[in-house]
Design a protein around this motif. Structure first.
Motif, PDB file in Angstrom:
ATOM      1  N   TYR A  86       1.034  -1.762  -0.269  1.00  0.00           N
ATOM      2  CA  TYR A  86       0.546  -0.033  -0.316  1.00  0.00           C
ATOM      3  C   TYR A  86       1.237   1.171  -0.304  1.00  0.00           C
ATOM      4  N   THR A  87       0.223   2.166  -0.590  1.00  0.00           N
ATOM      5  CA  THR A  87       1.383   3.169  -1.498  1.00  0.00           C
ATOM      6  C   THR A  87       1.737   4.496  -0.044  1.00  0.00           C
ATOM      7  N   VAL A  88       0.308   4.057   0.762  1.00  0.00           N
ATOM      8  CA  VAL A  88       0.428   5.793   2.277  1.00  0.00           C
ATOM      9  C   VAL A  88       0.944   4.665   3.057  1.00  0.00           C
ATOM     10  N   PRO A  89       1.213   3.846   3.629  1.00  0.00           N
ATOM     11  CA  PRO A  89       1.968   3.587   4.724  1.00  0.00           C
ATOM     12  C   PRO A  89       3.534   3.494   3.945  1.00  0.00           C
ATOM     13  N   THR A  90       3.842   3.102   2.659  1.00  0.00           N
ATOM     14  CA  THR A  90       5.304   3.595   1.774  1.00  0.00           C
ATOM     15  C   THR A  90       5.532   4.625   2.077  1.00  0.00           C
ATOM     16  N   LEU A  91       4.813   5.692   1.639  1.00  0.00           N
ATOM     17  CA  LEU A  91       4.980   7.284   1.431  1.00  0.00           C
ATOM     18  C   LEU A  91       5.800   7.279   3.334  1.00  0.00           C
ATOM     19  N   ALA A  92       3.882   7.059   4.374  1.00  0.00           N
ATOM     20  CA  ALA A  92       4.622   7.440   5.492  1.00  0.00           C
ATOM     21  C   ALA A  92       6.086   6.771   6.223  1.00  0.00           C
ATOM     22  N   ARG A  93       6.282   6.347   5.879  1.00  0.00           N
ATOM     23  CA  ARG A  93       7.467   5.100   6.144  1.00  0.00           C
ATOM     24  C   ARG A  93       8.667   6.439   5.345  1.00  0.00           C
ATOM     25  N   LEU A  94       8.175   6.217   4.623  1.00  0.00           N
ATOM     26  CA  LEU A  94       9.956   7.327   3.714  1.00  0.00           C
ATOM     27  C   LEU A  94       9.734   8.717   4.110  1.00  0.00           C
ATOM     28  N   LEU A 104       8.592  15.114  -1.330  1.00  0.00           N
ATOM     29  CA  LEU A 104       8.856  13.760  -2.016  1.00  0.00           C
ATOM     30  C   LEU A 104       8.080  13.506  -3.436  1.00  0.00           C
ATOM     31  N   VAL A 105       8.219  13.104  -4.345  1.00  0.00           N
ATOM     32  CA  VAL A 105       7.517  13.214  -5.358  1.00  0.00           C
ATOM     33  C   VAL A 105       6.847  11.544  -5.537  1.00  0.00           C
ATOM     34  N   PRO A 123      -6.803   9.600  -0.038  1.00  0.00           N
ATOM     35  CA  PRO A 123      -6.370  10.722   0.478  1.00  0.00           C
ATOM     36  C   PRO A 123      -6.022  11.259   1.067  1.00  0.00           C
ATOM     37  N   GLU A 124      -4.593  10.574   1.591  1.00  0.00           N
ATOM     38  CA  GLU A 124      -3.773  10.425   2.670  1.00  0.00           C
ATOM     39  C   GLU A 124      -2.501  11.197   1.797  1.00  0.00           C
ATOM     40  N   LEU A 125      -2.184  10.634   0.678  1.00  0.00           N
ATOM     41  CA  LEU A 125      -1.166  10.400   0.316  1.00  0.00           C
ATOM     42  C   LEU A 125      -0.789  11.968   0.206  1.00  0.00           C
ATOM     43  N   PHE A 126      -1.848  13.701  -0.016  1.00  0.00           N
ATOM     44  CA  PHE A 126      -1.051  14.267  -0.636  1.00  0.00           C
ATOM     45  C   PHE A 126      -0.391  15.393   0.529  1.00  0.00           C
ATOM     46  N   ALA A 127      -1.311  14.601   1.388  1.00  0.00           N
ATOM     47  CA  ALA A 127       0.036  15.694   2.784  1.00  0.00           C
ATOM     48  C   ALA A 127       1.173  14.462   2.494  1.00  0.00           C
ATOM     49  N   LEU A 128       1.841  13.488   1.918  1.00  0.00           N
ATOM     50  CA  LEU A 128       2.965  13.228   2.689  1.00  0.00           C
ATOM     51  C   LEU A 128       3.961  12.772   0.592  1.00  0.00           C
ATOM     52  N   ALA A 129       3.092  13.348   0.113  1.00  0.00           N
ATOM     53  CA  ALA A 129       3.960  13.311  -0.896  1.00  0.00           C
ATOM     54  C   ALA A 129       3.016  14.521  -2.772  1.00  0.00           C
ATOM     55  N   HIS A 130       3.721  14.409  -3.355  1.00  0.00           N
ATOM     56  CA  HIS A 130       3.773  15.640  -4.401  1.00  0.00           C
ATOM     57  C   HIS A 130       3.219  14.335  -5.370  1.00  0.00           C
ATOM     58  N   PRO A 171       7.230  20.328   1.188  1.00  0.00           N
ATOM     59  CA  PRO A 171       7.760  19.055   1.365  1.00  0.00           C
ATOM     60  C   PRO A 171       6.561  17.878   0.453  1.00  0.00           C
ATOM     61  N   ALA A 172       5.017  18.185   0.250  1.00  0.00           N
ATOM     62  CA  ALA A 172       4.307  17.907  -0.509  1.00  0.00           C
ATOM     63  C   ALA A 172       2.484  18.084  -1.173  1.00  0.00           C
TER      64      ALA A 172
END
Ligand code: ATP
Length: 224
Positions: A86-94, A104-105, A123-130, A171-172
């Motif tokens: 899942y991308t959101v947990p991965t982005l949170a880890r990064l 992050l993009v 929807p949480e993705l946009f707080a973590l990355a562009h 950042p995002a």
């Protein structure tokens, strides 16, 4: 505070990795001024048949494909987890690893972008990355054609004129698209060729072709 060059995050099943993926990452790095592109092959869900080839093979093929490119690096965490990815947990880890200030993009092809509302916790993705969307033959990068839920995010976050300097400024949270050399290759097509005993030469890096041959991958599947 000085601006930091953004880091690209490129996930996929890479089943197998092909020249479309490589050009997307290379052209994104150039066009968006990325410090690096982190390639993240998806994990293998324990109880499902797809992707076709085990995560360890897909990981190794990406490793071979990106070898020698100083901007590219491999992130094995999803592939080694043995779970669905899942991308959101991965982005949170990064984000935790690289710090709150690092831009992050997330790099996506236009087909993947249009499918975003199907992703877990999207929807949480946009707080973590562009999000940077690559044009892909057969798929429009057109706000009006997007699913309604994504259209609202797109309109609110889209960078006017797709100016890449916007990515280093925060950042995002921004969305832009970038042109890439149109390459209509897909992993589905490559699997179908291999399953039919046909050549996939020049659609994949030579080292990946050699790996596929050595391990007899994709030959006994129906290629769908
Ligand atoms: P499949 O055919 O199995 O669905 P794929 O070729 O689309 O696979 P993925 O691993 O699913 O490859 O894709 C990873 C990412 O690369 C996605 O964001 C996808 O949109 C993008 N991508 C893949 N091929 C291309 C291409 N030829 N042009 C632009 N983007 C691409």
């Amino acid at each position: 505070m000085p601006e930091r060059r953004p880091v690209g995050v490129f996930g996929g099943t890479f089943d197998p990795v092909h020249v479309g993926h490589l050009r997307l990452a290379e052209e994104a790095a150039e066009a968006l001024g990325l410090a690096a592109v982190r390639w993240i092959p998806a994990g293998q869900p324990r109880h499902r048949a797809s992707p076709r080839v085990a995560a360890a093979h897909r990981l190794r093929m990406v490793d071979l494909a990106i070898a020698g490119n100083p901007r590219f690096c491999l992130d094995a965490a999803e592939a080694e987890s043995g779970e669905a990815s899942y991308t959101v947990p991965t982005l949170a880890r990064l984000r935790a690893e690289l710090g709150a200030a690092q831009p992050l993009v997330l790099l996506l092809g236009a087909d993947a972008y249009a499918g975003l509302p199907g992703w877990h916790r999207w929807p949480e993705l946009f707080a973590l990355a562009h999000v940077a969307v690559a044009h892909r033959p057969g798929f429009a990068v057109d706000a009006a054609a997007l699913p309604a839920a994504l259209q609202a995010e797109h309109r609110a976050r889209h960078v006017p004129g797709d100016d890449p300097s916007a990515l280093a400024a925060t950042p995002a949270g921004r969305i832009l698209s970038f042109p890439m050399t149109p390459l209509a290759v897909s992993a589905t097509q490559v699997r179908a060729l291999l399953a039919a005993g046909r050549s996939a030469r020049y659609l994949l890096p030579p080292a990946v072709i050699d790996y596929i041959d050595l391990h007899h991958l994709y030959r006994n599947h129906d290629g769908s």
